[in-house]
Design a protein around this motif. Structure first.
Motif, PDB file in Angstrom:
ATOM      1  N   VAL A  50       1.287  -1.106  -0.103  1.00  0.00           N
ATOM      2  CA  VAL A  50      -0.195   0.130   0.101  1.00  0.00           C
ATOM      3  C   VAL A  50       0.756   1.145   0.080  1.00  0.00           C
ATOM      4  N   ALA A  51       0.399   2.241  -0.761  1.00  0.00           N
ATOM      5  CA  ALA A  51       1.381   3.737  -0.232  1.00  0.00           C
ATOM      6  C   ALA A  51       0.081   4.733  -0.500  1.00  0.00           C
ATOM      7  N   ASP A  52       0.224   5.885   0.190  1.00  0.00           N
ATOM      8  CA  ASP A  52      -0.601   6.854   0.485  1.00  0.00           C
ATOM      9  C   ASP A  52      -2.127   6.254   0.284  1.00  0.00           C
ATOM     10  N   GLY A  53      -2.396   5.574   0.997  1.00  0.00           N
ATOM     11  CA  GLY A  53      -3.701   5.029   1.059  1.00  0.00           C
ATOM     12  C   GLY A  53      -4.107   4.388   0.404  1.00  0.00           C
ATOM     13  N   LYS A  54      -3.817   3.731  -0.872  1.00  0.00           N
ATOM     14  CA  LYS A  54      -3.915   3.432  -2.247  1.00  0.00           C
ATOM     15  C   LYS A  54      -3.722   1.365  -1.951  1.00  0.00           C
ATOM     16  N   VAL A  55      -3.860   0.826  -2.809  1.00  0.00           N
ATOM     17  CA  VAL A  55      -3.266  -0.383  -3.086  1.00  0.00           C
ATOM     18  C   VAL A  55      -2.908  -0.298  -3.903  1.00  0.00           C
ATOM     19  N   VAL A  56      -0.951  -0.814  -3.878  1.00  0.00           N
ATOM     20  CA  VAL A  56      -0.307  -0.807  -5.022  1.00  0.00           C
ATOM     21  C   VAL A  56      -0.586  -2.002  -5.981  1.00  0.00           C
ATOM     22  N   MET A  57      -0.384  -3.170  -5.333  1.00  0.00           N
ATOM     23  CA  MET A  57      -0.328  -4.653  -5.548  1.00  0.00           C
ATOM     24  C   MET A  57      -0.977  -5.686  -4.407  1.00  0.00           C
ATOM     25  N   GLU A  58      -2.027  -6.454  -4.814  1.00  0.00           N
ATOM     26  CA  GLU A  58      -2.583  -7.126  -3.456  1.00  0.00           C
ATOM     27  C   GLU A  58      -2.543  -8.493  -4.929  1.00  0.00           C
ATOM     28  N   ARG A  59      -1.747  -9.472  -4.288  1.00  0.00           N
ATOM     29  CA  ARG A  59      -1.502 -10.682  -4.995  1.00  0.00           C
ATOM     30  C   ARG A  59      -0.615 -12.119  -4.807  1.00  0.00           C
ATOM     31  N   GLY A  60      -1.060 -13.491  -5.260  1.00  0.00           N
ATOM     32  CA  GLY A  60      -0.770 -14.790  -4.489  1.00  0.00           C
ATOM     33  C   GLY A  60       0.114 -14.788  -5.522  1.00  0.00           C
ATOM     34  N   TYR A  61       1.238 -16.096  -5.044  1.00  0.00           N
ATOM     35  CA  TYR A  61       2.556 -16.668  -5.478  1.00  0.00           C
ATOM     36  C   TYR A  61       2.006 -17.792  -4.844  1.00  0.00           C
ATOM     37  N   GLY A  62       2.019 -19.087  -6.112  1.00  0.00           N
ATOM     38  CA  GLY A  62       2.354 -20.202  -6.004  1.00  0.00           C
ATOM     39  C   GLY A  62       0.990 -20.723  -5.860  1.00  0.00           C
TER      40      GLY A  62
END
Length: 513
Positions: free
Chosen positions: A37-49
Motif C-alpha cells: 500500500v502507498a498513500d492510502g491506496k493498494v499498489v498491489m495484492e496478489r498470490g504466488y504458488g
C-alpha cells in the motif's frame, strides 16, 4: 522527489514477480501472498504458488494464512481503543483489572502496568511459558495466565528486552474485563467489521468450511518439506491466533498509516483509535541492542536504532522510520512492515518456516518503492540461512565428539520411568512403551516421543511428530542415595524454535501413591 514518482509501473512489478518466484525456489516456499500500500491506496495484492503442495489451487490475495505474532498489534490496538473509551489506561496496574494476576515476584506483580504486557520487558526469559500452549495444549486462557506465578523471572523488571507471548494472553483477558465482551467479539465488532476485514478469522478453530486457506509446510527432520497439521492457540489467541489474507491486511495497514482513520476526513473522520494512542503504540518502551549483520550483503538492513513499543518493533531502514512485526507459526511465517513517513506498507504471508524469504521479499519491495538499487537481498539471506545451518551442524558435531558412547546409565531403565512435575507446566510422564521408554507431556498431545540413551544419565527424546524439529536432551540428576532428584531438558539443535522452552522446566519426580 514525490512518492508517486517511485510507484512501480507494470514492467517493474513484473520484475518483482520474477524476483518473488526466485525467492520461492531458493527457500522452497510453496505459497506466498503480498500486499503493498502507498498513500492510502493498494499498489498491489496478489498470490504466488499454490495453497497446498501437489494440488493446483493457487494462492491469491484472498488466501488465508496464520499471521501469528502479527496478531499482537491488534491486541495492543484493542487496549488503546479502550483507553480512548475511558475504560482503562495503559498505565493502570494489571491487578487493577485482574485482581488475581500474579507474577513470580510480588514487586513485579504490584508494578506491572497494562502497557508492560505489550513490551517484552517483564523479566521473563525468551519465550517463557510458551510450552503452556505451544504446541496446542488443553489449558484454558485463564489457566495459562494463572500459571505465570510459577514461571521464573531471569532478568530485572523493565531492564532488558526478552520476547514473550504469554503476557499477550493476559492482555486479552484485560480487554475482556474492561470491555465486558469476549476478546473475539471485540476484535470482530470494533476492528474487523469497521475495516471490512471479512476474510479475517479469530484463530484456526474459527476457520469455516470452504475458506480459501493456505496449508503450512515444515522441513521434517530439517530436511523434507511436507505439510503440517493446523495448530490452534485457543488459549492465548491474543499473542498469535489470527488468520487473515493480504487483501484484509492491506486495510489494516492503511488504517495504521492514516493514524487510525479508516473513513472520512477531518471532523467527519471515522477512527479505530486516536492519533495520540497511535503515537504511544509507536513510542519505544524497550530498547533492543543493534547487532550488525555478519553477512556483507545484509549490511544495509542493520538499523540505526531498534526497540519495541506496544505490539510493534520500531527501527529504521536507511534513515526511514520503520514500524514492523513478524509472525512465526508451525508451517507459516509472515512479516508486516510500515514506513509511516512515506505512507508505505508491505505485508508478506508465506506457507513455510523460512523467515529469510519474507525478509528478502520485504526489502526488495521497499527498495522498489523507495527507488533504491544495488542490493542483492536474495543472495544475502541465502548466505544467512547457510551460515545458520552450518552452525547447527557444528553444534551437533561437538555433541558427538564429547559423547562417551560406551557409558551406561546409572540405573536400570525402568527406574527412570515415572511422573515428573514442573511448577509452571505441570506433569511430564516417562513410561514403558512398545519400543522402550517414551515421554509424554500431559497437557500436550503432540509432545509424545521415544527415548534413547545418549551417555551416562543423559538421554535423547525424539518426538514422533517429525515436523516439530525440537528433539531434546534429557539429563537426570541423582541424589547421594541413587534416587532421581531432578530431570532437566534442553533442545538439541540451535535451530529449534525458542517457543520450545524446555530449558526452563524444573522437573522433579512425583512420589508414587
Amino acid at each position: 522527489m514525490p512518492l508517486s514518482a517511485q510507484l512501480p509501473d507494470a514492467a517493474r512489478l513484473a520484475q518483482f514477480d520474477a524476483y518473488v518466484a526466485r525467492v520461492q525456489q531458493q527457500f522452497n516456499v510453496p505459497g506466498v501472498a503480498i500486499a503493498i500500500v502507498a498513500d492510502g491506496k493498494v499498489v498491489m495484492e496478489r498470490g504466488y504458488g499454490v495453497r497446498e503442495m501437489g494440488k493446483p489451487a493457487p494462492v491469491d490475495a484472498h488466501t488465508l494464512f496464520a499471521i501469528a505474532s502479527n496478531t499482537k498489534a491488534f491486541t495492543a490496538a484493542a487496549l488503546n481503543m479502550l483507553q480512548d473509551d475511558g475504560k482503562l489506561k495503559t498505565t493502570d496496574r494489571v491487578i487493577d483489572h485482574l485482581p488475581w494476576f500474579r507474577m513470580s515476584d510480588p514487586y513485579v506483580t504490584h508494578e506491572m502496568r497494562v502497557r508492560d504486557l505489550l513490551a517484552h520487558r517483564s523479566g521473563l526469559s525468551l519465550g517463557a511459558g510458551d510450552l503452556l500452549y505451544w504446541p496446542t495444549t488443553t489449558y484454558s486462557t485463564r489457566e495459562v495466565a494463572e500459571r505465570l506465578k510459577d514461571v521464573p523471572l531471569t532478568g530485572g523488571f523493565r531492564e532488558q528486552y526478552a520476547y514473550d507471548n504469554i503476557l499477550f494472553g493476559v492482555a486479552q483477558l484485560v480487554v475482556e474485563e474492561a470491555s465486558g465482551m469476549p476478546f473475539q467479539r471485540f476484535l470482530q465488532t470494533r476492528i474487523w467489521n469497521p475495516l471490512g476485514m471479512s476474510e479475517t478469522r479469530y484463530n484456526s478453530d474459527d476457520l469455516k468450511p470452504g475458506d480459501n486457506v493456505a496449508v503450512g509446510n515444515a522441513l521434517y527432520d530439517f530436511k523434507d518439506l511436507r505439510p503440517v497439521a493446523v495448530t490452534s492457540w485457543r488459549n492465548v489467541s491474543g499473542a498469535g491466533g489470527i488468520y487473515s489474507s493480504v487483501h484484509d491486511m492491506a486495510k489494516w495497514m492503511n488504517a495504521q498509516l492514516a493514524g487510525g482513520v479508516y473513513a472520512g476526513s477531518g471532523e467527519d473522520a471515522k477512527r479505530l483509535f486516536s492519533a495520540q494512542r497511535q503515537r504511544e503504540m509507536w513510542t519505544m518502551l524497550t530498547p533492543i541492542s543493534v547487532r550488525p549483520s555478519s553477512i556483507p550483503a545484509l549490511a544495509d538492513a542493520t538499523p540505526n536504532f531498534y526497540g519495541y513499543g506496544q505490539g510493534w518493533n520500531l527501527s529504521d531502514y536507511l534513515g526511514n522510520r520503520m514500524v514492523w512485526h513478524t509472525g512465526g507459526w508451525p508451517g507459516q511465517v509472515s512479516r508486516l512492515t510500515l514506513l509511516p513517513d512515506k505512507k508505505l506498507g508491505v505485508v508478506v504471508l508465506t506457507s513455510a518456516e523460512v523467515g529469510a524469504a519474507f525478509n528478502a521479499i520485504t526489502y526488495e519491495a521497499l527498495d522498489m518503492l523507495l527507488g533504491n538499487t544495488g542490493h542483492d537481498w536474495l543472495k544475502g539471506y541465502a548466505e544467512a540461512v547457510a551460515k545458520a545451518q552450518g552452525n547447527a551442524d557444528d553444534s551437533w558435531q561437538k555433541h558427538l565428539a564429547a559423547r562417551d558412547a560406551s557409558s551406561r546409565p546409572s540405573l536400570p531403565l525402568a527406574r527412570y520411568a515415572g511422573t515428573y512435575r514442573d511448577p509452571w507446566y505441570g506433569d511430564v510422564v516417562i513410561r514403558q512403551g512398545a519400543k522402550g521408554l517414551e515421554l509424554q507431556f500431559s497437557k500436550t498431545a503432540q509432545l509424545l516421543g521415544d527415548i534413547s540413551h545418549w551417555q551416562h544419565d543423559t538421554f535423547i527424546v525424539r518426538w514422533r511428530d517429525r515436523s516439530l524439529n525440537a528433539d531434546a536432551f534429557l539429563s537426570f540428576a541423582l541424589d547421594p542415595d541413587g534416587k532421581i532428584r531432578e530431570l532437566r531438558m534442553v533442545p538439541i539443535s540451535p535451530l529449534t524454535d525458542f517457543s520450545f522452552d524446555f530449558q526452563d522446566l524444573r522437573l522433579a519426580p512425583v512420589a508414587a501413591k
